[in-house]
Design a protein around this motif. Sequence first.
Motif, PDB file in Angstrom:
ATOM      1  N   LEU A  10      31.839  44.899  31.908  1.00 43.41           N
ATOM      2  CA  LEU A  10      30.476  44.756  32.403  1.00 43.41           C
ATOM      3  C   LEU A  10      29.497  45.685  31.703  1.00 43.41           C
ATOM      4  O   LEU A  10      28.367  45.300  31.391  1.00 43.41           O
ATOM      5  CB  LEU A  10      30.428  45.033  33.905  1.00 43.41           C
ATOM      6  CG  LEU A  10      31.116  44.016  34.808  1.00 43.41           C
ATOM      7  CD1 LEU A  10      30.884  44.389  36.250  1.00 43.41           C
ATOM      8  CD2 LEU A  10      30.615  42.604  34.546  1.00 43.41           C
ATOM      9  N   TYR A  27      26.442  41.960  43.183  1.00 46.46           N
ATOM     10  CA  TYR A  27      26.797  41.136  42.015  1.00 46.46           C
ATOM     11  C   TYR A  27      28.078  40.348  42.279  1.00 46.46           C
ATOM     12  O   TYR A  27      28.157  39.138  42.032  1.00 46.46           O
ATOM     13  CB  TYR A  27      26.961  42.049  40.795  1.00 46.46           C
ATOM     14  CG  TYR A  27      27.540  41.367  39.579  1.00 46.46           C
ATOM     15  CD1 TYR A  27      26.727  40.672  38.696  1.00 46.46           C
ATOM     16  CD2 TYR A  27      28.910  41.433  39.304  1.00 46.46           C
ATOM     17  CE1 TYR A  27      27.255  40.055  37.572  1.00 46.46           C
ATOM     18  CE2 TYR A  27      29.443  40.821  38.195  1.00 46.46           C
ATOM     19  CZ  TYR A  27      28.620  40.129  37.326  1.00 46.46           C
ATOM     20  OH  TYR A  27      29.150  39.512  36.216  1.00 46.46           O
ATOM     21  N   LYS A  31      28.485  36.340  42.554  1.00 50.47           N
ATOM     22  CA  LYS A  31      29.409  35.658  41.635  1.00 50.47           C
ATOM     23  C   LYS A  31      30.394  34.786  42.415  1.00 50.47           C
ATOM     24  O   LYS A  31      30.638  33.622  42.059  1.00 50.47           O
ATOM     25  CB  LYS A  31      30.157  36.691  40.796  1.00 50.47           C
ATOM     26  CG  LYS A  31      31.223  36.090  39.884  1.00 50.47           C
ATOM     27  CD  LYS A  31      32.035  37.185  39.212  1.00 50.47           C
ATOM     28  CE  LYS A  31      33.236  36.594  38.486  1.00 50.47           C
ATOM     29  NZ  LYS A  31      34.118  37.648  37.907  1.00 50.47           N
ATOM     30  N   ILE A  41      31.576  29.780  35.060  1.00 51.62           N
ATOM     31  CA  ILE A  41      31.022  30.932  34.351  1.00 51.62           C
ATOM     32  C   ILE A  41      31.698  31.055  32.992  1.00 51.62           C
ATOM     33  O   ILE A  41      32.922  31.175  32.909  1.00 51.62           O
ATOM     34  CB  ILE A  41      31.223  32.225  35.166  1.00 51.62           C
ATOM     35  CG1 ILE A  41      30.467  32.119  36.497  1.00 51.62           C
ATOM     36  CG2 ILE A  41      30.760  33.439  34.371  1.00 51.62           C
ATOM     37  CD1 ILE A  41      30.720  33.280  37.433  1.00 51.62           C
ATOM     38  N   GLU A  44      29.989  36.805  31.448  1.00 50.00           N
ATOM     39  CA  GLU A  44      29.406  37.645  32.487  1.00 50.00           C
ATOM     40  C   GLU A  44      28.484  38.689  31.858  1.00 50.00           C
ATOM     41  O   GLU A  44      28.837  39.333  30.878  1.00 50.00           O
ATOM     42  CB  GLU A  44      30.492  38.362  33.289  1.00 50.00           C
ATOM     43  CG  GLU A  44      31.310  37.435  34.174  1.00 50.00           C
ATOM     44  CD  GLU A  44      32.207  38.205  35.134  1.00 50.00           C
ATOM     45  OE1 GLU A  44      31.680  39.120  35.811  1.00 50.00           O
ATOM     46  OE2 GLU A  44      33.409  37.909  35.194  1.00 50.00           O
TER      47      GLU A  44
END
Length: 254
Positions: A10, A27, A31, A41, A44
Amino acid sequence: MKLKAFLLVLFGAYPRRTSTLRYLPLYLQQKAAFVAAGGEIAHEHAIFEDYADQAGTARGHYFHQDLLVAGFVHTAKPLRHIDVGSRIDGFVAHVAAFRPIEVIDIRPLSMTKHQNICYVQGNLMDLDPGLHEVCDSLSCLHAIEHFGLGRYGDPVDPLGHRRGFDNLVRMLKGGGHLYVSFPIGRSAVHFNAHRVFDPTEVLGWAGDRLELLRFDYVDDAGDLHLDQSLATPPRLDYGCGIYSFRKRPAAANA
């Protein structure tokens, strides 16, 4: 995935985002909700700072001066407006949205498909005689403080700002308007970045050739102060003075 490895994924490319870790639970919740709703997805991007960020930036030198002076030009509706060295993706773009604007800059500019922008490369410290008294409106925003410091490929000249200012006056017809801005505070040269001028210094450059119509400024916090008096100039470290002048008809040949 272990927490350390997850955080590296991340934040590996965005180390400053670690200060917004408090948004990690939100977050992960969003998600999970996205995937549960059938979303797929591919990548990310944990852009946590946007959770608390404002819609944009509505402060600072360029925001205020570009918008303010563009409004002055719109109201005045000059026959011919020329700009020297101002920000293309700020002031010039604002003006080009409603009228033609001619741009002179010592730096090259890639071709633009916007017909309201006409660009010519030139050095204002060495004015072409063909540019004497050619326009009734002229702007030079946050540029003259750089003249003669070499930062943008210009010749080094300790008096470059004065030569540039005198040539701005020469370009303007009698009765025409000059809009000029630059950093104000305690007078100093920051070589080769910029100069900072005392707020009243420009009045000496203008002499009896120009009449000051109004003075606006942006303070150290980035806030705008409209139509102020220079009788009591502001005390600043690094503000932005925005000066609106009119050339006196008697100075048409200056």
